[in-house]
Design a protein around this motif. Structure first.
Motif, PDB file in Angstrom:
ATOM      1  N   ASN A  13       0.829  -1.195   0.000  1.00 22.07           N
ATOM      2  CA  ASN A  13       0.000   0.000   0.000  1.00 22.07           C
ATOM      3  C   ASN A  13       0.871   1.255   0.000  1.00 22.07           C
ATOM      4  O   ASN A  13       1.618   1.505   0.948  1.00 22.07           O
ATOM      5  N   SER A  15       0.646   4.889   0.553  1.00 15.32           N
ATOM      6  CA  SER A  15      -0.384   5.663   1.230  1.00 15.32           C
ATOM      7  C   SER A  15       0.172   6.985   1.762  1.00 15.32           C
ATOM      8  O   SER A  15       1.237   7.018   2.377  1.00 15.32           O
ATOM      9  N   GLU A  29      -4.253   6.650  -1.526  1.00 12.63           N
ATOM     10  CA  GLU A  29      -3.490   5.412  -1.428  1.00 12.63           C
ATOM     11  C   GLU A  29      -3.894   4.440  -2.519  1.00 12.63           C
ATOM     12  O   GLU A  29      -5.001   4.508  -3.066  1.00 12.63           O
ATOM     13  N   ALA A  31      -2.964   0.100  -3.473  1.00 15.02           N
ATOM     14  CA  ALA A  31      -2.237  -1.142  -3.203  1.00 15.02           C
ATOM     15  C   ALA A  31      -2.263  -1.981  -4.473  1.00 15.02           C
ATOM     16  O   ALA A  31      -3.330  -2.395  -4.924  1.00 15.02           O
ATOM     17  N   SER A 184      -2.353   1.973   6.779  1.00 17.73           N
ATOM     18  CA  SER A 184      -2.723   3.154   6.002  1.00 17.73           C
ATOM     19  C   SER A 184      -2.216   4.407   6.706  1.00 17.73           C
ATOM     20  O   SER A 184      -2.221   4.499   7.945  1.00 17.73           O
TER      21      SER A 184
END
Length: 219
Positions: A13, A15, A29, A31, A184
């Motif tokens: 991720n 972010s 973000e 992923a 996150s």
């Protein structure tokens, strides 16, 4: 008003978030299976500031995920954070990646066990209570059928390392939260603001990510 930019790149991720006095006001973000941090991170930073009518000069600090996690991802995030802090002459705040992951889950009781995949049956893990206070330090451990047998409490398993552990952690005390996979940046903002207020910052010149394991090159 304290604006803090948070950067989380320890897993797949990529972010970025921005907060005001510890409250998240925006997060960007993505992923992907192929790590895209090098291509996306700086774009996300510029976009999130522009979209919220902010400039780099509005930032009071930068928070970065310190690890453990992907070696390359951590290096990219820390390098970006250090570059911003050095050029803007603002403090750098390091946030525990597993704490960031744990903060996504709210429980009334039991132990939160965030797991970051470290390949094969190995995971980076730590224990947190329902108030997200760490109750066991971070370790790298191989998960098998005997893991956590000495613990009677309910254990809430989260993270990208959790899925592969379902075949061996079969006791009813294990609860898997499949919707929580990656840390996150939005969950870094509250602890980052707390550290900013306490002046718990790190040295921009000498800070290094917490890799936990040595980097090995294999054929």
């Amino acid at each position: 008003m304290t604006y803090i930019l948070s950067i989380e790149t320890a897993t797949k991720n990529c972010s970025v978030s921005v907060s005001l006095d510890g409250k998240t006001i925006a997060c960007k973000e993505i992923a992907e299976n192929g790590y895209s941090h090098a291509e996306k991170l700086h774009v996300f930073i510029e976009e999130i500031l522009s979209e919220n009518n902010l400039t780099f000069k509005d930032l009071k600090a930068v928070a970065v995920s310190q690890g453990p996690g992907s070696y390359t991802g951590l290096r990219i995030g820390v390098s970006a954070a250090k570059g911003l802090c050095f050029s803007l002459q603002i403090p750098l705040i390091a946030i525990d990646t597993l704490e960031t992951l744990a903060r996504q889950l709210e429980v009334d009781n039991g132990t939160i066990v965030p797991m970051i995949d470290a390949r094969r049956m190995e995971c980076y893990t730590a224990f947190f209570d329902s108030q997200h206070q760490k109750t066991r330090e971070i370790i790298s451990e191989i998960i098998d059928a005997d893991s956590y047998k000495d613990i009677d409490a309910v254990m809430h398993i989260i993270g990208d390392g959790a899925e592969k552990c379902k075949t061996v952690l079969t006791d009813s005390k294990f609860i898997f939260h499949d919707d929580i996979v990656f840390p996150s940046a939005k969950d870094m903002n509250a602890p980052a603001y707390e550290k900013f207020q306490k002046k718990e910052t790190v040295d921009v010149a000498y800070f290094e990510p917490f890799y936990l394991k040595d980097f090995l090159i294999v054929k």
